[in-house]
Design an enzyme around this catalytic site. Structure first.
Site, short mmCIF file in Angstrom:
data_model
loop_
_atom_site.label_atom_id
_atom_site.label_comp_id
_atom_site.label_asym_id
_atom_site.label_seq_id
_atom_site.Cartn_x
_atom_site.Cartn_y
_atom_site.Cartn_z
N SER A 264 -23.72 -30.42 -61.07
CA SER A 264 -22.39 -30.92 -60.70
C SER A 264 -22.40 -31.40 -59.26
O SER A 264 -23.33 -31.12 -58.50
CB SER A 264 -21.36 -29.79 -60.84
OG SER A 264 -21.47 -28.93 -59.72
N LYS A 265 -21.35 -32.11 -58.89
CA LYS A 265 -21.30 -32.65 -57.52
C LYS A 265 -21.27 -31.53 -56.49
O LYS A 265 -21.73 -31.69 -55.38
CB LYS A 265 -20.14 -33.62 -57.34
CG LYS A 265 -18.77 -33.05 -57.57
CD LYS A 265 -17.72 -34.14 -57.36
CE LYS A 265 -16.33 -33.59 -57.59
NZ LYS A 265 -15.31 -34.62 -57.55
N ARG A 266 -20.76 -30.38 -56.90
CA ARG A 266 -20.70 -29.25 -55.97
C ARG A 266 -22.10 -28.70 -55.66
O ARG A 266 -22.34 -28.17 -54.60
CB ARG A 266 -19.82 -28.13 -56.53
CG ARG A 266 -18.39 -28.55 -56.75
CD ARG A 266 -17.63 -28.71 -55.44
NE ARG A 266 -16.40 -29.46 -55.63
CZ ARG A 266 -15.90 -30.32 -54.76
NH1 ARG A 266 -16.52 -30.55 -53.62
NH2 ARG A 266 -14.79 -30.97 -55.01
N ASP A 267 -23.02 -28.83 -56.64
CA ASP A 267 -24.40 -28.37 -56.38
C ASP A 267 -25.00 -29.16 -55.23
O ASP A 267 -25.74 -28.63 -54.41
CB ASP A 267 -25.29 -28.57 -57.62
CG ASP A 267 -24.83 -27.74 -58.79
OD1 ASP A 267 -24.51 -26.57 -58.56
OD2 ASP A 267 -24.79 -28.26 -59.91
N GLY A 268 -24.69 -30.44 -55.20
CA GLY A 268 -25.21 -31.31 -54.15
C GLY A 268 -24.72 -30.84 -52.79
O GLY A 268 -25.49 -30.71 -51.84
#
Ligand code: GLU
Length: 508
Positions: A264-268
């Site tokens: 997910s974008k949060r992992d980035g």
């Protein structure tokens, strides 16, 4: 058009920036099309006006272009099946919704959102999940339970309605997915999806199937999250009487670098790597998300790493150009299980392409970074610097981190080096070295080094005791490549000036 020509589409909804998983879907579609001499289409699925995000379509197109995934048909490019934006095809879908109602495959439903919400809550309280379908439809407000006259009256009165697909009872739908093999669904567990709405807009399911049919799509290659929609889509083809329909291929998920689930974008954010191809400024939240392009990755590295997320080439080779991928790609070698994304591997791929680039090519990419830093400098100088520091870098912005001191005089001097290396005799020694440098006529690394060494030998000074402070004067710390190469690149005037400035500054 001959039926045998491969035609595939990438069909994103412009609800935000394209995630790297989306780019991989586009890539696999592109590779499959090109491998088979077919067409690669871009279709914008923007029927859900509530989720429309300004700039998202432009972002998608720019991302595909940056990756070199040029589409043969689509918005801005045209083609024989125009338009390629579903909102512009709005009037086309009604006849199919009508046809489905007439043939008994769909029905009008007049239940209000409030009524449905109430049923959902009631079910929730009983620990159940409300679903509009086989079990419930006969007790709800729709054209299956109302008389024809009542239905007519409500439609005449302009009442809100939706059209729902009437899922057949206890029917097995079996489909041979190219990646997953035979998949069977029992329709009894599926609900009656909304396919058309009062505002004249179809929902994703109807628009998607109608457009795939009208655009003569032969293969639907898309993410795993759409697998559960496949039985409905297959039934829609059946219900509409379309015998020829595309083959399906559902791609595996891209998984988080650590832990469980989809990337997910949060992992980035958490782990400091981009999840999007290009930088994205979120207008609503004000957040900025990193992009591979702006972070200094090359499209060829990005494409290469994406290709290997879920596709197994079956050979040792790991580096593939887009052309090579086209020739070796096959959907049969796409794996079923999710692939874990490794940000370190992404950098490793970029390093490979970085090292392969010439100093001239890298200079073109580095000049904008320099400009942003307020540095105006000739390509010639940039090329020389790159030659010295290239090997230490894997991303374009690292050229600055590794070589900033070539472009700006030190703003400060490393305290530890001063403490350790800056002795009482240092200023005097360095002043003498300036004198030596003045006498070097041809300012080139070997000659500077020779003059320096001869002088040092004559004096009997310890090389390290002079070279370390000299480096401190030129770069501000204990970093960088060969000292005399640094002198050469800086030029005689700048070298001497930096030494003098350092002597004056450090003395304070
Ligand atoms: N519009 C869908 C999406 O946003 C397309 C799914 C499909 O390819 O059928 O992913």
């Amino acid at each position: 058009m001959s039926k045998s020509k491969v035609r595939v589409r990438f069909a994103p909804s412009p609800t935000g920036p394209l995630h790297m998983g989306g780019v991989r879907t586009a890539l696999f579609n592109y590779l499959f099309a090109k491998k088979h001499g077919g067409d690669f289409l871009l279709r914008i699925e923007d029927t859900d006006q509530n989720r429309f995000v300004p700039g998202a379509e432009e972002y998608i197109i720019e991302s595909l272009n940056w990756c070199g995934l040029h589409f043969d048909e689509g918005p801005g490019v045209g083609g024989n099946y125009e338009p390629y934006r579903q909102s512009e095809r709005k009037t086309l879908y009604k006849q199919y919704a009508d046809q489905l109602i007439e043939s008994g495959w769909a029905y009008y439903a007049f239940d209000t959102p409030e009524e449905l919400e109430k049923l959902r809550l009631e079910a929730e309280q009983k620990g159940e999940v409300f679903s509009y379908g086989i079990q419930t439809r006969n007790a709800l407000c729709n054209s299956l339970t109302l008389t024809n006259e009542e239905v007519e009256n409500r439609l005449q009165a302009g009442e809100h309605f939706v059209v729902r697909f009437k899922m057949p009872e206890n029917t097995y739908v079996t489909e041979n997915d190219i990646i997953r093999g035979e998949v069977t669904f029992n329709t009894s567990v599926l609900d009656d999806k909304v396919i058309y709405k009062w505002d004249g807009m179809p929902t994703y399911h109807l628009a998607n199937v109608v457009d795939d049919h009208l655009m003569e799509i032969t293969h639907v290659i898309r993410g795993e999250e759409w697998l559960s929609s496949m039985p409905l889509h297959v039934l829609l083809y059946r219900a509409l009487g379309w015998e020829i329909r595309p083959r399906f291929a559902h791609l595996p998920l891209i998984l988080k670098p650590v832990g469980k689930g989809k990337l997910s974008k949060r992992d980035g954010d958490k782990m400091g790597f981009p999840v999007f191809p290009l930088l994205w400024n979120d207008q609503t939240s004000g957040e900025t998300f990193h992009g591979y392009r702006e972070d200094g990755y090359f499209p060829e590295a990005f494409i290469n790493l994406l290709a290997l997320l879920g596709w197994n080439p079956g050979i040792e080779q790991e580096f593939f150009s887009l052309e090579e991928l086209v020739s070796v790609f096959s959907l049969e070698r796409v794996v079923k299980s999710g692939s874990r994304f490794d940000p370190e591997k992404a950098k490793w791929f970029n390093r490979h392409y970085f090292q392969q680039k010439s100093e001239q090519e890298l200079a073109v990419l580095f000049q904008p970074v320099l400009k942003e830093k307020g540095v105006t400098v000739s390509d010639e100088m940039v090329i020389k610097v790159i030659a010295e520091i290239k090997e230490r870098c894997e991303l374009v912005p690292q050229l600055w981190e590794q070589g900033y001191y070539f472009f700006e005089t030190p703003k400060s001097y490393d305290a530890k080096t001063i403490e350790k290396r800056w002795l009482a005799e240092t200023p005097g020694q360095l002043t003498e070295i300036c004198g030596v440098f003045e006498t070097v006529e041809s300012w080139e690394q070997p000659l500077i080094k020779e003059a320096f060494s001869n002088f040092m030998n004559e004096k009997g000074w310890n090389f390290g005791a002079v070279m370390n402070p000299l480096r401190l004067c030129l770069v501000g710390g204990n970093v960088g490549p060969d000292l005399f190469k640094i002198c050469e690149i800086l030029g005689k005037k700048e070298t001497i000036s930096r030494i003098k400035v350092a002597i004056a500054t450090i003395a304070k």
